[in-house]
Design a protein around this motif. Structure first.
Motif, mmCIF file in Angstrom:
data_model
loop_
_atom_site.group_PDB
_atom_site.id
_atom_site.type_symbol
_atom_site.label_atom_id
_atom_site.label_comp_id
_atom_site.label_asym_id
_atom_site.label_seq_id
_atom_site.Cartn_x
_atom_site.Cartn_y
_atom_site.Cartn_z
ATOM 1 N N GLN A 22 48.557 10.545 -40.449
ATOM 2 C CA GLN A 22 49.325 10.603 -41.412
ATOM 3 C C GLN A 22 48.920 12.197 -42.147
ATOM 4 N N PHE A 23 49.470 12.825 -42.524
ATOM 5 C CA PHE A 23 49.627 13.641 -43.505
ATOM 6 C C PHE A 23 49.089 13.817 -44.886
ATOM 7 N N LEU A 24 47.788 13.631 -45.411
ATOM 8 C CA LEU A 24 47.585 13.143 -47.116
ATOM 9 C C LEU A 24 47.615 13.984 -48.525
ATOM 10 N N VAL A 25 48.594 14.193 -48.808
ATOM 11 C CA VAL A 25 48.545 15.563 -49.528
ATOM 12 C C VAL A 25 48.226 14.517 -51.322
ATOM 13 N N GLY A 26 47.153 14.927 -51.845
ATOM 14 C CA GLY A 26 47.296 14.339 -53.389
ATOM 15 C C GLY A 26 47.241 15.414 -54.048
ATOM 16 N N PHE A 27 47.317 14.748 -55.484
ATOM 17 C CA PHE A 27 47.974 15.245 -56.359
ATOM 18 C C PHE A 27 46.463 14.790 -57.595
ATOM 19 N N LYS A 57 58.533 12.249 -41.142
ATOM 20 C CA LYS A 57 58.870 11.313 -41.814
ATOM 21 C C LYS A 57 58.370 11.542 -43.242
ATOM 22 N N VAL A 58 58.625 11.449 -44.921
ATOM 23 C CA VAL A 58 57.969 12.010 -45.642
ATOM 24 C C VAL A 58 58.068 11.109 -46.553
ATOM 25 N N LEU A 59 57.089 10.622 -47.249
ATOM 26 C CA LEU A 59 57.069 9.850 -47.738
ATOM 27 C C LEU A 59 56.551 10.601 -49.060
ATOM 28 N N ILE A 60 57.398 10.178 -50.487
ATOM 29 C CA ILE A 60 56.461 10.756 -51.917
ATOM 30 C C ILE A 60 56.969 9.992 -52.753
ATOM 31 N N THR A 61 56.181 10.409 -53.559
ATOM 32 C CA THR A 61 55.855 9.138 -54.910
ATOM 33 C C THR A 61 56.042 9.544 -55.888
ATOM 34 N N ALA A 62 56.129 9.230 -57.206
ATOM 35 C CA ALA A 62 57.349 10.414 -58.036
ATOM 36 C C ALA A 62 57.416 10.274 -59.337
ATOM 37 N N GLY A 63 57.113 10.457 -60.104
ATOM 38 C CA GLY A 63 57.114 9.871 -61.128
ATOM 39 C C GLY A 63 55.555 9.089 -62.324
ATOM 40 N N CYS A 64 55.559 8.480 -63.744
ATOM 41 C CA CYS A 64 54.811 7.955 -64.366
ATOM 42 C C CYS A 64 54.882 6.288 -63.785
ATOM 43 N N THR A 65 53.994 5.451 -64.067
ATOM 44 C CA THR A 65 54.137 4.204 -63.722
ATOM 45 C C THR A 65 54.134 3.037 -65.380
ATOM 46 N N TRP A 66 54.606 1.679 -65.687
ATOM 47 C CA TRP A 66 54.997 0.907 -66.648
ATOM 48 C C TRP A 66 54.039 -0.269 -66.931
ATOM 49 N N GLU A 67 53.013 -0.112 -67.693
ATOM 50 C CA GLU A 67 51.686 -1.567 -66.925
ATOM 51 C C GLU A 67 52.381 -2.186 -68.180
ATOM 52 N N ALA A 68 53.016 -3.362 -68.391
ATOM 53 C CA ALA A 68 53.659 -4.087 -69.444
ATOM 54 C C ALA A 68 52.252 -4.701 -70.167
ATOM 55 N N SER A 81 55.420 6.820 -42.013
ATOM 56 C CA SER A 81 55.391 7.997 -42.158
ATOM 57 C C SER A 81 54.249 8.931 -41.118
ATOM 58 N N THR A 82 54.673 10.523 -41.364
ATOM 59 C CA THR A 82 53.785 11.255 -40.924
ATOM 60 C C THR A 82 53.937 12.244 -42.329
ATOM 61 N N ALA A 86 63.859 16.662 -43.046
ATOM 62 C CA ALA A 86 62.702 15.029 -42.662
ATOM 63 C C ALA A 86 63.518 14.648 -43.071
ATOM 64 N N GLN A 87 63.236 12.944 -43.046
ATOM 65 C CA GLN A 87 63.820 11.412 -43.076
ATOM 66 C C GLN A 87 62.906 11.535 -44.100
ATOM 67 N N VAL A 88 63.555 11.250 -45.112
ATOM 68 C CA VAL A 88 62.711 11.305 -47.155
ATOM 69 C C VAL A 88 62.558 9.178 -47.595
ATOM 70 N N THR A 89 61.757 9.061 -47.590
ATOM 71 C CA THR A 89 61.783 7.958 -48.510
ATOM 72 C C THR A 89 60.990 8.138 -49.461
#
Ligand code: C5P
Length: 405
Positions: A320-325, A191-202, A269-270, A230-233
């Motif tokens: 969980q196997f944790l990966v950062g950028f 079960k793979v959890l991924i975050t993407a993109g930027c954030t907008w801070e108002a 998530s795994t 994988a099952q992906v979120t």
């Protein structure tokens, strides 16, 4: 385009529906990926589009008749069956689906389907009433029962004037399925959890603090994980990138929203990969009305720190196997190593910013993997899809070595 298609033998079977013309674009895209595509047209398909169109686009043969093999250099249906790595039926009409579901063999395509053991992807396209007819649905279920893949048609206005499911999906959606069928299923069960993109801070209702991240790396990771079973979120900040069918995509705007969604998805998530470029700071106050100039030469914004989501995950992590950028302008290795340790990560993917072909907005990236045991792996510039593939290869390797708690 992904290298997965390179030199793969694909038979594109086209049956007689109005969507037959869309198979031309599909053939072009498959050929762009350097797949070797042979085409089979049914008798009725040739009433919508001629074999000549396809002959101009592929050197690997266009077949229309069971007895085509008498042409010099042509393969017969048995040879073609041995040649094909994958079969794509697009569009697949109700008739073709019925014949395939019941094992009829009265023309080239149906005979070939029975003779070929390779994976098959059916892309039904027809009038919505036909598609929803319980006989067609039963035939589709029968095909699935035989282990064939059946792609849901897209919904929308149909050529017949009615609206509903029945449209042939866009070529990129079909190609995504093809890539899945050609990929190893080595992430099945994950079960793979991924975050993407930027954030907008108002700052106020029309302005915000952000960065140039487009989400391409995170979306590549999500696609590759899905292709490999994988099952992906995917939790994504604002981006113009479209969601991929089969990937559960949650759209957020700010770091606080991202934190909430990530923390909700984390326990189940795994594998977790945080590719998002989260804003480290946000304006302390969001002005409810648009800020006016009012003759002021300067404007001061008070910024407060956003939660470091990845650091929290590092504290909470169990199996969980944790990966950062780490995207850095200076001291890449030193900074990335520090984050790897401080955030309790299993892998950090470091990429220099400011180089051509790498980082924000590009389709390519140039990265370095750093592991907790001090090992590193430096990669040349490559497509983000390829970087994503190597990240998952590394995760699978590391997970094999890591004893389960
Ligand atoms: O510390 P830095 O922002 O460079 O760390 C980058 C890594 O931390 C990325 O994986 C990013 O997604 C994650 N991060 C986070 N929350 C923040 C800032 C960064 O999860 N507020």
């Amino acid at each position: 385009m992904s290298s997965i298609l390179k030199e793969k033998h694909i038979v594109l079977g086209i049956s007689g529906g109005i969507a037959a013309y869309k198979a031309v674009e599909l053939l072009r895209r498959l050929s762009d990926g350097e797949a070797q595509v042979a085409v089979i047209l049914t008798r009725n398909a040739q009433r919508f589009i001629t074999p000549l169109t396809f002959q101009a686009l592929t050197p690997y043969g266009v077949y229309t008749d069971l007895f085509d093999s008498y042409r010099p250099g042509a393969m017969d249906h048995i040879q073609l069956a041995g040649w094909a790595d994958l079969i794509v039926l697009a569009p697949a009409t109700a008739n073709l689906i019925a014949k395939a579901a019941h094992g009829l063999a009265d023309d080239l395509i149906s005979t070939f389907l029975l003779a070929c053991p390779s994976p098959k992807l059916f892309c039904p396209a027809m009038n919505v009433r036909m598609y929803e007819n319980s006989i067609v649905q039963a035939n589709i279920n029968r095909l699935k029962g035989f282990g064939y893949q059946v792609l849901e048609p897209s919904a929308g206005p149909l050529a017949c004037g009615q609206t509903g499911p029945g449209r042939l999906p866009d070529p990129e959606i079909i190609i995504e399925e093809v890539l899945g069928l050609l990929s190893p299923q080595d992430l099945k069960g994950e079960k793979v959890l991924i975050t993407a993109g930027c954030t907008w801070e108002a700052i106020d209702p029309v302005r915000f603090v952000t960065n140039p991240s487009t989400g391409k790396m995170g979306f590549s990771l999500a696609r590759v994980a899905k292709r490999r079973g994988a099952q992906v979120t995917l939790i994504s900040g604002p981006t113009h990138l479209e969601s991929v069918p089969g990937i559960s995509t949650i759209r957020v705007t700010s770091a606080l929203e991202m934190e909430k969604e990530v923390l909700r998805a984390f326990p189940a998530s795994t594998i977790v990969i945080k590719a998002a470029a989260v804003s480290d700071y946000r304006p302390q106050e969001v002005t409810p009305h648009k800020i006016k100039k009012n003759g002021q030469a300067t404007l001061h914004l008070n910024l407060i720190q956003n939660p470091d989501i990845l650091r929290r995950l590092g504290q909470k992590k169990k199996n969980q196997f944790l990966v950062g950028f780490a995207a850095e302008t200076d001291d890449l290795i030193q900074n990335a190593l520090q984050k790897l340790k401080e955030k309790n990560l299993d892998l950090i993917v470091a990429n220099p910013i400011g180089k051509p072909d790498a980082g924000f907005g590009w389709d390519t990236n140039q990265v370095l993997f750093l592991f907790p045991d001090g090992k590193t792996k430096s990669l040349p510039v490559m497509l983000k899809d390829e970087v994503a593939g190597l990240i998952f290869d590394s995760i699978i390797n590391q997970k094999k070595k890591k004893p389960k708690k």
